[in-house]
Design an enzyme around this catalytic site. Structure first.
Site, PDB file in Angstrom:
ATOM      1  N   GLU A  65      -3.375   6.129  -2.150  1.00 10.25           N
ATOM      2  CA  GLU A  65      -4.795   6.414  -2.696  1.00 10.25           C
ATOM      3  C   GLU A  65      -5.544   7.388  -2.065  1.00 10.25           C
ATOM      4  OE1 GLU A  65      -7.592   3.011  -2.485  1.00 10.25           O
ATOM      5  OE2 GLU A  65      -9.004   4.062  -3.473  1.00 10.25           O
ATOM      6  N   ARG A 120       3.667  -3.454   8.147  1.00 11.30           N
ATOM      7  CA  ARG A 120       3.174  -2.005   8.410  1.00 11.30           C
ATOM      8  C   ARG A 120       3.184  -1.644   9.956  1.00 11.30           C
ATOM      9  NH1 ARG A 120      -2.338  -0.529   6.832  1.00 11.30           N
ATOM     10  NH2 ARG A 120      -1.556  -1.328   4.957  1.00 11.30           N
ATOM     11  N   LYS A 145      -7.559   4.080   7.273  1.00 10.83           N
ATOM     12  CA  LYS A 145      -8.231   5.314   6.609  1.00 10.83           C
ATOM     13  C   LYS A 145      -9.818   5.012   6.792  1.00 10.83           C
ATOM     14  CE  LYS A 145      -5.642   5.485   2.971  1.00 10.83           C
ATOM     15  NZ  LYS A 145      -5.197   5.811   1.283  1.00 10.83           N
TER      16      LYS A 145
END
Ligand code: ATP
Ligand code: MG
Length: 552
Positions: free
Chosen positions: A34, A259, A269
């Site tokens: 994104e 992850r 982020k």
């Protein structure tokens, strides 16, 4: 150092079986960021996994921007992400944007409505939340669930036409409000957002939700293996539902892996953006940031990041990787590549009183003791040099082998010097040392007359190049990504230390991103942003030693 034949993992095994069984003809993967921030080391893991999966089987990988949330997205991020993926060493086949598919996504949503699989809902966000139920309590049907197909088509068209305000209506899937999987309790497919989109401008005021846009985008691109992180595991039934009900020709499958987490490293982020917005760091590419651009500016190489990603592997179990693993791989990569030179980070002047005034001699120094191919260089030596403040003590403890009054040490690549006199300022600080040297002890002359226990580094004073050194500590001293407030309070106030010193004259030629090993100090990278004609700025990538060996 690079081991191209990366080890196997469970996703590779699945791909290999699918190919063997003829389930897929060609492997197609995608990396779907994104564009709401810069990529970090966690993304690097996903990039390596997706690209190498396709590479290994002669397939394709698309870079697809998942740009369905216009409020948080920006072209700055779109550009930085492309730069970072390329720099990491990967080439995408197609560059795509979820927004390329807005029209098709809309058409497929209309199809869902026509099939009675989606409806327009007028509940407020809060009412929806209340009616969704919990893990133990089933949800309740929306009172708008039984709207006719005609009414839904009309309302959805009017949503698109901009007749309603943000949040006034949404399009929901009609699945099962009593499903044990909350993701299947009539999830939202489209929401209204009167927001300018960085690519589609004001063409749309309704935007598809991730859980709808993602599977359909994968299917449009013919993605075969849609690899994502574990938090999407419970979304997989919805992923499959969307592909089936939208009657997509291609049938991508979703696979999840754990992850990447790294000790003392912020991997979100949202928090990284907070650090930038609050001015805690200079920018997204601040050398302390775990972003790919930050690591690059710090001096990490693409090779070292790829080697790291391969070593940590791909699994489904949650784990935290030791940050020293990353440091291990950059040391490995630079060990034979980086010239080894001398830098004085906190200078103390030394006058060699028996060295002829005005004389400068050139001494020979090898560029890398472990790699002869890197050859030699000439370094000046004269009556005045700089040494490290730390390499002198007026009242040393036992076993201190560096300079102190009356003691003799070896100057790397030069001579033995002996400390004869200490000069202090009025406040009692040591500002200069007077030493004598012994011409017999010249490095490389084969002198064996006597031994000294300490070897220190130095830089000749008249030709020394002024340099700034930036030393780093982790931005955060532990791993918890908790509440915002707590997070900002956890920031390490000592994450940056700036020192003014000197490097050898040949360093005048150093350019941004050049890498060196400074004797005893570690590996350094020339900062591409702060280096100017008048001053070279070095970022310390990593210190020299660590007892940590991931392969041990
Ligand atoms: P963040 O939590 O940092 O905001 P994100 O998942 O929201 O990350 P995306 O831009 O959606 O960021 O991520 C793009 C891809 O990278 C996704 O497939 C995501 O699963 C993957 N990814 C993100 N963070 C990690 C990580 N720490 N380790 C491995 N893959 C990751
Ligand atoms: Mg995401």
């Amino acid at each position: 150092m690079e081991n191209k034949t990366s080890s196997s993992n469970f996703i590779k095994s699945i791909v290999a079986e699918d190919l063997k069984a003829g389930k897929v003809k060609e492997v197609i993967t995608r990396f779907p960021p994104e564009p709401n921030g810069y990529l970090h080391i966690g993304h690097a893991k996903s990039i390596c996994l997706n690209f190498e999966l396709a590479d290994e089987y002669g397939g394709k990988t698309n870079l697809r921007f998942d740009d369905t949330n216009p409020v948080k997205e920006d072209t700055e991020y779109v550009e930085s992400i492309q730069e970072d993926v390329k720099w990491l060493g990967f080439e995408w086949d197609d560059l795509r944007f979820a927004s390329d598919y807005f029209e098709e996504l809309y058409e497929r949503a209309v199809l869902l409505i026509k099939k009675g699989k989606a409806f327009v809902c007028d509940l407020t966000a809060e009412e929806m939340r209340e009616m969704r139920g919990t893990l133990t309590v089933p949800g309740q049907n929306s009172p708008y669930r039984d709207r006719s197909v005609e009414e839904n088509l009309d309302l959805f068209a009017r949503m698109r036409a901009g007749e309603f305000k943000d949040g006034e209506r949404i399009l929901r899937a009609k699945i099962d409000m009593s499903s044990p999987n909350i993701n299947l309790r009539d999830p939202a497919l489209y929401r209204i957002a009167h927001a300018h989109h960085h690519r589609t401008g004001d063409a749309w005021c309704i935007y598809p939700m991730y859980d709808y846009a993602h599977p359909i985008s994968d299917a449009i691109e013919g993605v075969t293996h849609s690899v994502c992180t574990l938090e999407f595991e419970d979304h997989r039934p919805l992923y499959d539902w969307a592909i089936a009900e939208c009657e997509m020709e291609s049938q991508p499958r979703q696979y999840e892996f754990a992850r990447l987490n790294v000790t003392n490293t912020i991997m979100s982020k949202r928090y990284l953006k907070l650090l930038v917005d609050q001015g805690v760091v200079e920018s997204w590419d601040d050398p302390r940031m775990p972003t790919i651009s930050g690591l690059r500016r710090r001096g990490f190489t693409a090779e070292s990041l790829r080697a790291f990603c391969r070593e940590i592997g791909v699994a489904r179990a949650y784990s935290v990787v030791d940050e020293r693993m990353l440091e291990f791989f950059i040391r490995e990569d630079l060990k034979l590549k980086a010239p080894r030179t001398m830098a004085v980070l906190a200078p103390l002047k030394v006058v060699i009183t028996n060295y002829p005034e005005g004389q400068v001699e050139m001494l020979e120094a090898e560029n890398n003791a472990e790699n002869e191919e890197m050859g030699n260089r000439q370094i000046p030596f004269s009556r005045e040099i700089y040494i490290e403040q730390d390499d002198f003590m007026e009242n040393p403890p036992a076993k201190y082998f560096r300079l102190f009054p009356g003691n003799e040490v070896r100057l790397k690549h030069a001579y033995f010097i002996k400390c004869e006199e200490v000069i202090k300022d009025e406040a009692g600080n040591v500002v200069e040392l007077r030493c004598t040297y012994d011409p017999e002890t010249k490095s490389g002359s084969g002198f064996t007359g006597r031994k000294v226990k300490g070897t220190i580094h130095w830089v000749e004073a008249s030709q020394a190049v002024p340099a700034e050194f930036r030393l780093f500590e982790p931005l955060l001293v532990d791993n918890a990504d908790d509440e915002d407030k707590e997070f900002l309070e956890r920031i390490n106030p000592n994450s940056l230390e700036v020192l003014q010193g000197f490097v050898e004259p040949n360093m005048k030629e150093a350019r941004g991103q050049d890498k060196f090993q400074f004797f005893r100090h570690g590996y350094f990278n020339v900062d591409p942003k702060h280096t100017s004609e008048s001053k070279v700025v070095f970022n310390r990538i990593v210190s020299l030693k660590s007892s940590f060996d991931p392969k041990a």
